[in-house]
Design a protein around this motif. Sequence first.
Motif, PDB file in Angstrom:
ATOM      1  N   ALA A  24     -55.705 -35.670  36.283  1.00  9.54           N
ATOM      2  CA  ALA A  24     -55.910 -36.611  37.393  1.00  9.54           C
ATOM      3  C   ALA A  24     -57.232 -37.367  37.272  1.00  9.54           C
ATOM      4  O   ALA A  24     -57.488 -38.278  38.064  1.00  9.54           O
ATOM      5  CB  ALA A  24     -55.885 -35.835  38.701  1.00  9.54           C
ATOM      6  N   ASP A  25     -58.059 -37.014  36.314  1.00  9.57           N
ATOM      7  CA  ASP A  25     -59.395 -37.615  36.190  1.00  9.57           C
ATOM      8  C   ASP A  25     -59.273 -39.134  36.005  1.00  9.57           C
ATOM      9  O   ASP A  25     -58.709 -39.601  35.012  1.00  9.57           O
ATOM     10  CB  ASP A  25     -60.115 -36.978  34.986  1.00  9.57           C
ATOM     11  N   PRO A  26     -59.807 -39.922  36.950  1.00 15.29           N
ATOM     12  CA  PRO A  26     -59.656 -41.387  36.829  1.00 15.29           C
ATOM     13  C   PRO A  26     -60.375 -41.949  35.608  1.00 15.29           C
ATOM     14  O   PRO A  26     -59.999 -42.986  35.085  1.00 15.29           O
ATOM     15  CB  PRO A  26     -60.286 -41.908  38.123  1.00 15.29           C
ATOM     16  N   LYS A  27     -61.394 -41.256  35.144  1.00 17.17           N
ATOM     17  CA  LYS A  27     -62.154 -41.762  33.986  1.00 17.17           C
ATOM     18  C   LYS A  27     -61.307 -41.644  32.706  1.00 17.17           C
ATOM     19  O   LYS A  27     -61.509 -42.383  31.753  1.00 17.17           O
ATOM     20  CB  LYS A  27     -63.440 -40.946  33.785  1.00 17.17           C
ATOM     21  N   LEU A  28     -60.372 -40.710  32.706  1.00 14.41           N
ATOM     22  CA  LEU A  28     -59.554 -40.502  31.502  1.00 14.41           C
ATOM     23  C   LEU A  28     -58.275 -41.331  31.537  1.00 14.41           C
ATOM     24  O   LEU A  28     -57.655 -41.578  30.520  1.00 14.41           O
ATOM     25  CB  LEU A  28     -59.210 -39.020  31.341  1.00 14.41           C
ATOM     26  N   ASN A  29     -57.871 -41.727  32.732  1.00 16.07           N
ATOM     27  CA  ASN A  29     -56.660 -42.541  32.923  1.00 16.07           C
ATOM     28  C   ASN A  29     -55.520 -42.078  32.017  1.00 16.07           C
ATOM     29  O   ASN A  29     -54.992 -42.823  31.176  1.00 16.07           O
ATOM     30  CB  ASN A  29     -56.965 -44.019  32.677  1.00 16.07           C
TER      31      ASN A  29
ATOM     32  N   ILE B 153     -59.292 -40.905  43.704  1.00 18.75           N
ATOM     33  CA  ILE B 153     -59.856 -42.174  44.205  1.00 18.75           C
ATOM     34  C   ILE B 153     -61.371 -42.045  44.394  1.00 18.75           C
ATOM     35  O   ILE B 153     -62.142 -42.918  43.982  1.00 18.75           O
ATOM     36  CB  ILE B 153     -59.155 -42.584  45.530  1.00 18.75           C
ATOM     37  N   LYS B 154     -61.766 -40.908  44.995  1.00 20.59           N
ATOM     38  CA  LYS B 154     -63.190 -40.673  45.256  1.00 20.59           C
ATOM     39  C   LYS B 154     -63.983 -40.686  43.939  1.00 20.59           C
ATOM     40  O   LYS B 154     -65.031 -41.319  43.826  1.00 20.59           O
ATOM     41  CB  LYS B 154     -63.322 -39.309  45.927  1.00 20.59           C
ATOM     42  N   ASN B 155     -63.438 -40.025  42.932  1.00 23.71           N
ATOM     43  CA  ASN B 155     -64.164 -39.923  41.667  1.00 23.71           C
ATOM     44  C   ASN B 155     -64.124 -41.200  40.839  1.00 23.71           C
ATOM     45  O   ASN B 155     -64.939 -41.366  39.934  1.00 23.71           O
ATOM     46  CB  ASN B 155     -63.642 -38.743  40.847  1.00 23.71           C
ATOM     47  N   SER B 156     -63.185 -42.072  41.167  1.00 21.37           N
ATOM     48  CA  SER B 156     -63.146 -43.332  40.416  1.00 21.37           C
ATOM     49  C   SER B 156     -64.385 -44.162  40.736  1.00 21.37           C
ATOM     50  O   SER B 156     -64.779 -45.028  39.953  1.00 21.37           O
ATOM     51  CB  SER B 156     -61.867 -44.107  40.721  1.00 21.37           C
ATOM     52  N   LYS B 157     -64.982 -43.891  41.895  1.00 25.56           N
ATOM     53  CA  LYS B 157     -66.184 -44.650  42.275  1.00 25.56           C
ATOM     54  C   LYS B 157     -67.460 -43.947  41.803  1.00 25.56           C
ATOM     55  O   LYS B 157     -68.526 -44.525  41.823  1.00 25.56           O
ATOM     56  CB  LYS B 157     -66.207 -44.821  43.796  1.00 25.56           C
ATOM     57  N   ASN B 158     -67.328 -42.671  41.424  1.00 27.12           N
ATOM     58  CA  ASN B 158     -68.520 -41.931  40.983  1.00 27.12           C
ATOM     59  C   ASN B 158     -68.817 -42.211  39.517  1.00 27.12           C
ATOM     60  O   ASN B 158     -67.913 -42.523  38.734  1.00 27.12           O
ATOM     61  CB  ASN B 158     -68.304 -40.413  41.132  1.00 27.12           C
ATOM     62  N   GLU B 159     -70.060 -42.028  39.172  1.00 25.68           N
ATOM     63  CA  GLU B 159     -70.487 -42.196  37.772  1.00 25.68           C
ATOM     64  C   GLU B 159     -69.786 -41.163  36.891  1.00 25.68           C
ATOM     65  O   GLU B 159     -69.302 -41.463  35.804  1.00 25.68           O
ATOM     66  CB  GLU B 159     -72.020 -42.020  37.714  1.00 25.68           C
TER      67      GLU B 159
END
Lengths: 311, 584
Positions: free
Chosen positions: B127-132, B151-157
């Motif tokens: 689910a990690d948005p950084k890994l898509n 969604i929350k982590n997509s905005k985090n560094e």
Amino acid sequence: MIKYIIRRLLYLIPVLLGVCFIIFILFNLVAGDPTAVLLGKNATAAQMIELREQLGLNKTLTEQYFDVVKSAFTFNFGHSWSTKQEISQMILRGAYPSLCLTLPAFIVATIFSLIIALVVAFYRGKGIDLFIRILCIAGVSISALAYILFFQYFFAFKFGWFEISGFEYGFPNFIPFVALPGIIFIILSLGPDVRFFRTVILDEIYQDYVRTARAKGLSDLSILLKHVLRNALIPIITYVIIQVPYLILGALLLENFFSIPGLGGITLNALNSSDFPVIKAMAILSSVLYILLSLFTDILYTFADPRVKLK
Amino acid sequence: MKSLVLVVAITFLVFGCSKENSFDEREINLISPEKISGFDPINASDKYSANEAGKVYEGLFEFHPLKRPYELIPNLAESLPVVSLDGLNYTFKLRKGVYFHDSPVFKQNIGRELNAHDVIFSIKRLADPKLNAKGWWILDDRLVGLNEWRIKNSKNEKTNYEEEIEGLKVLDDYTLQIKLNKPYPQFLYALAMPYTFVVAREAVEFYGKEFLNYPVGTGAFVLPKFEQSSMITYFRNPKFREKLYPSEGEEGDDKLGLLADAGKKIPLVDKINVHVMVESQPKWLSFMKAKNDLLEVKDVNIQQSITPDRTLKSDHKEKGIRLIMKPMLDVTYFAFNHDEPIFKNKKLRQAMNLAFDRASYNRLFHENTAFEAQGPIPPGLDGQKKEFKNPYIKYDVELAKKYLAEAGFPGGKGLPTIVVQTRSDTVSRQQVEFFEKCMEKIGINIDIGMNTWPELVNKVTKKQHQMYTMAWGADYPDAENFLGLLYCPNQAPGSNGANYCNPEFDTIFKQATVLQDSPERTDLYEKLNEMIAFDVPWILGFHRTDIYLTQAWLKNFKHMEFNHSQFQYLNVDLEVKKQLLNKF
């Protein structure tokens, strides 16, 4: 000469800017959105939006273009979009098998072609000249695929002389795997190379200095090797060196049929998966190589013909 | 001149140096027809990447290697989960004594025991948005709190893996609980797919972006490092747990020798070599030279393998080669773009369906090995009644002309030229050319749009097409995976590239997808399948056939659609190999 070399190296800058511009335009205007391909058959709209953001495709076109230019001048191409592998590693690892296949084959093909061209030029208009010309035309008329299918079937499968496919890194492990594709490469090169070299040598044979040499009593063979070949070297050097970038970029068909993990396959995969960073890296790499080798060709001219001065 | 002689000498030295078959190790040789890009399970979206990931990684569940219809069995899970009455809470018990491969990522290079935190970490990674990840769709909007976390982590560094998610709880080292936000009957299938294979957090953190080249799993085989090459070699995992070859299968497996290794500890071989071969000829020649033990037969090799009556050719039989032919869980189709006004005309769609000569197409392009699709659901899955015959799956030019006239285009008059988008390879072009000839007979003009794969996908996702050709293979053995291709909310850029919207279909589909496997759900699937047959949103093509050839010495291979975990069960009979090799 140093000044000339520096000036030619400076030409790299506008050429690279132009190459960046062309591949950038082709990718952005022609290829379209890569996210659906990269995310696979179950891609969702939200994921595609996220991926566009991550890949920097939402930046302005100017920003994106400068990113391309930056990577061209730093040679930092990042990671592949589709395989996630580091591109510099992909290129280094792919260049080795490509060169193992193409470089020896290219050298042998060039030497063979030159020898055959000298022989047919020597016997111009005679039976052997006609026979070799017919062979050359027949050779280039047959598709490369036909050679590959035929040779692989008979020499690797039926007679078992060579490996059917595969590749092993390291010398001499790779030799059994590149021997047959190398031979095919040589055969494929002979037709066009011999015809070109023959034409160049014949152009020289009709020059005044050849008649003078004959009048002085030099033998035909001596004239051919010492005078004609030397004077024909400039177009030959140009023709030979310009082919070098293609060697590094691999021989796609041969690599595919003989399962050689070279750069040809990497480039094709990148095109099929809209992997822009890899396409960009390969385009820039080939442009830089082309320019550097053109410069090298110019320098070689001065050795081949002392009248040539680089200013 | 000396160098020339040297080069020629080296070339000729290698004559006769092609490698001989080895009998020193119990090894099997397989082929991957596609290049493998890496070993990150969350991106193992195609069959071949999944097959490779399945040799080193494992999931909580797997499909029984012998039983059909497909049956899920616990793998890293100790048993099937305990599910709450509302079908939303799943409690899983993990098997004890499962260890990761030895690797420098662990203390003293020794693989540690797998625990519930690893499973949760692997799901969060998906689910990690950084890994898509390509596999995200299987959990998208399924688990309580997971989408919010994404969604929350997509905005985090940096993605915060420490943050707890309501739907993912570790109860103890060997127990975890997963909470769904709505019933998801296919959930356990998702936990058998490569996307949810369990990875070690230490490996992910140690290798960073290079993680995809250093697979550290719990699987039956070990691959210390992956490098792009023409061959991938896996070695038996010496610390693999006590996992036994199944002692039961489906009827007839015993006679086929598929139960001969029942009760033996797996894996049964020491080494697996996977040869990457893209082209048909080297694959075929290599198999016929006994350098490979299993061949997936496609394209031109079909004619070389089987007779017109679909039996193995006699010269192959003499070498002990076996033929395995089984229907695939897939469907091919020509999709209409329902956003185009002309294709809202049902009579036109029906007319085009009737004018398509499937028998000739099957003979020309599938060597008569495919089955005409009566609906989108392939045979073998609930929802496709055996006796059901689609009234529009017949070749009837006269009736097609009548329907076309009723559609308002007598003899094709008034109908614009229709462009069918397809891939630019020769076979795809020939297939559309054949379709063009069929449509010509009723007066419909077809143009062919040739595209690279990215171009075709781009046109479909952006709805910039009139018609296109496609094939869909099952992700898991459930008709929902096929019917979803015609569900309105899935329209482009989703998987419903035809942009078909039928409110009645959508209502029933929604009802069916929250039901567990039951006669009620099967009834709804059958209803949907028949609805599609009559409404003709696609020109249905075929369910294709998987054709495999195996060498006589390869044991325990059984056709399996989702075969990423199958390789651990394979075996080789070296005596048979020694006896038969002189026939090659």
